[in-house]
Design a protein around this motif. Structure first.
Motif, PDB file in Angstrom:
ATOM      1  N   ARG A   1       0.845  -1.201   0.000  1.00  0.00           N
ATOM      2  CA  ARG A   1       0.000   0.000   0.000  1.00  0.00           C
ATOM      3  C   ARG A   1       0.877   1.246   0.000  1.00  0.00           C
ATOM      4  O   ARG A   1       1.866   1.315   0.723  1.00  0.00           O
ATOM      5  CB  ARG A   1      -0.919   0.011   1.229  1.00  0.00           C
ATOM      6  N   SER A   2       0.471   2.225  -0.799  1.00  0.00           N
ATOM      7  CA  SER A   2       1.363   3.372  -1.019  1.00  0.00           C
ATOM      8  C   SER A   2       1.490   4.262   0.212  1.00  0.00           C
ATOM      9  O   SER A   2       2.490   4.974   0.356  1.00  0.00           O
ATOM     10  CB  SER A   2       0.876   4.190  -2.204  1.00  0.00           C
ATOM     11  N   GLN A   3       0.488   4.227   1.127  1.00  0.00           N
ATOM     12  CA  GLN A   3       0.610   5.082   2.320  1.00  0.00           C
ATOM     13  C   GLN A   3       1.775   4.643   3.204  1.00  0.00           C
ATOM     14  O   GLN A   3       2.305   5.433   3.974  1.00  0.00           O
ATOM     15  CB  GLN A   3      -0.638   5.020   3.217  1.00  0.00           C
ATOM     16  N   VAL A   4       2.107   3.353   3.167  1.00  0.00           N
ATOM     17  CA  VAL A   4       3.108   2.834   4.100  1.00  0.00           C
ATOM     18  C   VAL A   4       4.490   3.332   3.681  1.00  0.00           C
ATOM     19  O   VAL A   4       4.929   3.097   2.558  1.00  0.00           O
ATOM     20  CB  VAL A   4       3.102   1.296   4.128  1.00  0.00           C
ATOM     21  N   ILE A   5       5.145   4.046   4.596  1.00  0.00           N
ATOM     22  CA  ILE A   5       6.487   4.558   4.298  1.00  0.00           C
ATOM     23  C   ILE A   5       7.540   3.611   4.864  1.00  0.00           C
ATOM     24  O   ILE A   5       8.477   3.235   4.189  1.00  0.00           O
ATOM     25  CB  ILE A   5       6.686   5.961   4.910  1.00  0.00           C
ATOM     26  N   PHE A   6       7.347   3.240   6.132  1.00  0.00           N
ATOM     27  CA  PHE A   6       8.315   2.364   6.796  1.00  0.00           C
ATOM     28  C   PHE A   6       7.627   1.047   7.139  1.00  0.00           C
ATOM     29  O   PHE A   6       6.561   1.052   7.773  1.00  0.00           O
ATOM     30  CB  PHE A   6       8.825   2.999   8.096  1.00  0.00           C
ATOM     31  N   GLY A   7       8.240  -0.037   6.744  1.00  0.00           N
ATOM     32  CA  GLY A   7       7.655  -1.333   7.075  1.00  0.00           C
ATOM     33  C   GLY A   7       8.681  -2.420   6.948  1.00  0.00           C
ATOM     34  O   GLY A   7       9.787  -2.201   6.439  1.00  0.00           O
ATOM     35  N   TYR A   8       8.289  -3.596   7.433  1.00  0.00           N
ATOM     36  CA  TYR A   8       9.181  -4.750   7.289  1.00  0.00           C
ATOM     37  C   TYR A   8       8.321  -6.000   7.231  1.00  0.00           C
ATOM     38  O   TYR A   8       7.430  -6.186   8.057  1.00  0.00           O
ATOM     39  CB  TYR A   8      10.162  -4.811   8.461  1.00  0.00           C
ATOM     40  N   CYS A   9       8.618  -6.823   6.245  1.00  0.00           N
ATOM     41  CA  CYS A   9       7.863  -8.059   6.059  1.00  0.00           C
ATOM     42  C   CYS A   9       8.553  -9.194   6.813  1.00  0.00           C
ATOM     43  O   CYS A   9       9.682  -9.561   6.486  1.00  0.00           O
ATOM     44  CB  CYS A   9       7.786  -8.378   4.567  1.00  0.00           C
ATOM     45  N   LEU A  10       7.885  -9.707   7.838  1.00  0.00           N
ATOM     46  CA  LEU A  10       8.458 -10.792   8.632  1.00  0.00           C
ATOM     47  C   LEU A  10       8.400 -12.081   7.827  1.00  0.00           C
ATOM     48  O   LEU A  10       7.360 -12.429   7.285  1.00  0.00           O
ATOM     49  CB  LEU A  10       7.676 -10.949   9.936  1.00  0.00           C
ATOM     50  N   ARG A  11       9.512 -12.769   7.770  1.00  0.00           N
ATOM     51  CA  ARG A  11       9.565 -14.024   7.004  1.00  0.00           C
ATOM     52  C   ARG A  11       9.105 -15.208   7.845  1.00  0.00           C
ATOM     53  O   ARG A  11       8.588 -16.176   7.318  1.00  0.00           O
ATOM     54  CB  ARG A  11      10.983 -14.284   6.522  1.00  0.00           C
ATOM     55  N   SER A  12       9.349 -15.181   9.139  1.00  0.00           N
ATOM     56  CA  SER A  12       9.069 -16.336   9.996  1.00  0.00           C
ATOM     57  C   SER A  12       7.693 -16.222  10.652  1.00  0.00           C
ATOM     58  O   SER A  12       7.185 -15.122  10.873  1.00  0.00           O
ATOM     59  CB  SER A  12      10.147 -16.429  11.088  1.00  0.00           C
ATOM     60  N   VAL A  13       7.110 -17.372  10.994  1.00  0.00           N
ATOM     61  CA  VAL A  13       5.875 -17.370  11.785  1.00  0.00           C
ATOM     62  C   VAL A  13       6.185 -17.488  13.275  1.00  0.00           C
ATOM     63  O   VAL A  13       5.293 -17.353  14.113  1.00  0.00           O
ATOM     64  CB  VAL A  13       4.919 -18.539  11.399  1.00  0.00           C
ATOM     65  N   ASP A  14       7.443 -17.737  13.622  1.00  0.00           N
ATOM     66  CA  ASP A  14       7.814 -17.953  15.015  1.00  0.00           C
ATOM     67  C   ASP A  14       8.129 -16.610  15.686  1.00  0.00           C
ATOM     68  O   ASP A  14       9.017 -15.873  15.224  1.00  0.00           O
ATOM     69  CB  ASP A  14       9.048 -18.870  15.062  1.00  0.00           C
ATOM     70  N   PRO A  15       7.421 -16.260  16.778  1.00  0.00           N
ATOM     71  CA  PRO A  15       7.619 -14.947  17.402  1.00  0.00           C
ATOM     72  C   PRO A  15       9.058 -14.675  17.838  1.00  0.00           C
ATOM     73  O   PRO A  15       9.537 -13.545  17.737  1.00  0.00           O
ATOM     74  CB  PRO A  15       6.683 -14.979  18.622  1.00  0.00           C
ATOM     75  N   ASN A  16       9.757 -15.724  18.302  1.00  0.00           N
ATOM     76  CA  ASN A  16      11.156 -15.571  18.671  1.00  0.00           C
ATOM     77  C   ASN A  16      12.023 -15.153  17.489  1.00  0.00           C
ATOM     78  O   ASN A  16      12.841 -14.239  17.579  1.00  0.00           O
ATOM     79  CB  ASN A  16      11.684 -16.926  19.150  1.00  0.00           C
TER      80      ASN A  16
END
Ligand SMILES: [Zn+2]
Length: 253
Positions: free
Chosen positions: A152-167
């Motif tokens: 989405r174009s509004q998002v300036i800063f973001g990061y796509c998490l690759r793992s499903v594990d919270p740790n």
């Protein structure tokens, strides 16, 4: 058909099908109307993951229109220095860093708060549009596993998490944003992100269980939701978790 040559570097390859990883490949372009951002996202990489785009060796912004036979190299962030540098692509990341988490990241929210990072999390109260808008308005880094949200174009800063594990998610965020020196535990409420303040026992004594009343003298309270914290058995477990994270990053630097 007119094409441009693309190559993606380092962990941007996570988003590509195997035949496009770590190699140059041709991709169709139509002269005069496709921005480099559009093409990168069409290839599956959210713009938030990208820190540098070189077209024929020259740094360009997201709005660069790709022409046939151009060679496009796309890079993720390399270091904190890189994140802080004024880039062609986005303004510098505000400091101190603050996060907004997607609805499926409740455990990660608690972990980030435990380490002292300002972390908003609303458990299904916001839809994608609202999350994107809020991250924009508040200049928070949007963390999610949803690539579509980060496109989405509004998002300036973001990061796509690759793992499903919270740790693993937590470690990847610390690495990505180089936060190992900024860990400052026990400053935030794990429930609501409010600030924790020391509180005198006598002022909250009515809210304590008998054993807590008997064995503990030092308490903290959330300035927002009034949750009370003390160094009980749960504290020991969480402190162990913090120690493990800190020693892991100490060893790796
Ligand atoms: Zn609270």
């Amino acid at each position: 058909m007119d094409t441009a040559t693309f190559r993606f570097y380092a962990d941007l390859n996570d988003f590509l099908p195997p035949q496009r990883r770590q190699v140059d490949f041709a991709y169709p372009v139509y002269d005069g109307n496709q921005s480099v951002k559009h093409l990168i996202e069409a290839l599956g990489i959210p713009h938030t993951e990208v820190s540098l785009i070189l077209v024929d060796g020259r740094a360009v912004g997201f709005n660069h229109i790709v022409e046939r036979n151009q060679t496009i190299s796309v890079y993720p962030p390399f270091s904190r220095l890189d994140l802080a540098t004024v880039s062609e692509l986005r303004p510098p990341l505000p400091a101190p860093i603050r996060f907004l988490l997607d609805n499926h990241l409740g455990r990660l929210a608690r972990y980030l708060r435990l380490l002292g990072f300002d972390t908003l999390y609303f458990r299904n109260q916001l839809d994608d549009e609202e999350l994107a808008d809020l991250s924009h308005q508040t200049q928070r880094v949007l963390l999610t596993r949803d690539r579509g949200l980060l496109k989405r174009s509004q998002v300036i800063f973001g990061y796509c998490l690759r793992s499903v594990d919270p740790n693993e998610q937590l470690k990847s965020v610390i690495l990505r944003f180089n936060l190992s020196q900024d860990i400052d535990p026990w400053k935030r409420c794990l429930r609501c992100n409010g600030n924790l303040q020391p509180v005198e026992k006598r002022t909250i004594i009515d809210r304590l269980e008998p054993k807590t009343k008997r064995y503990f003298e030092t308490f903290w309270q959330c300035s927002d939701c009034q949750q009370i914290y003390w160094r009980g058995s749960h504290f020991g477990k969480l402190q162990g978790f913090i120690d493990d994270i800190q020693s892991e990053f100490r060893d790796s630097t």
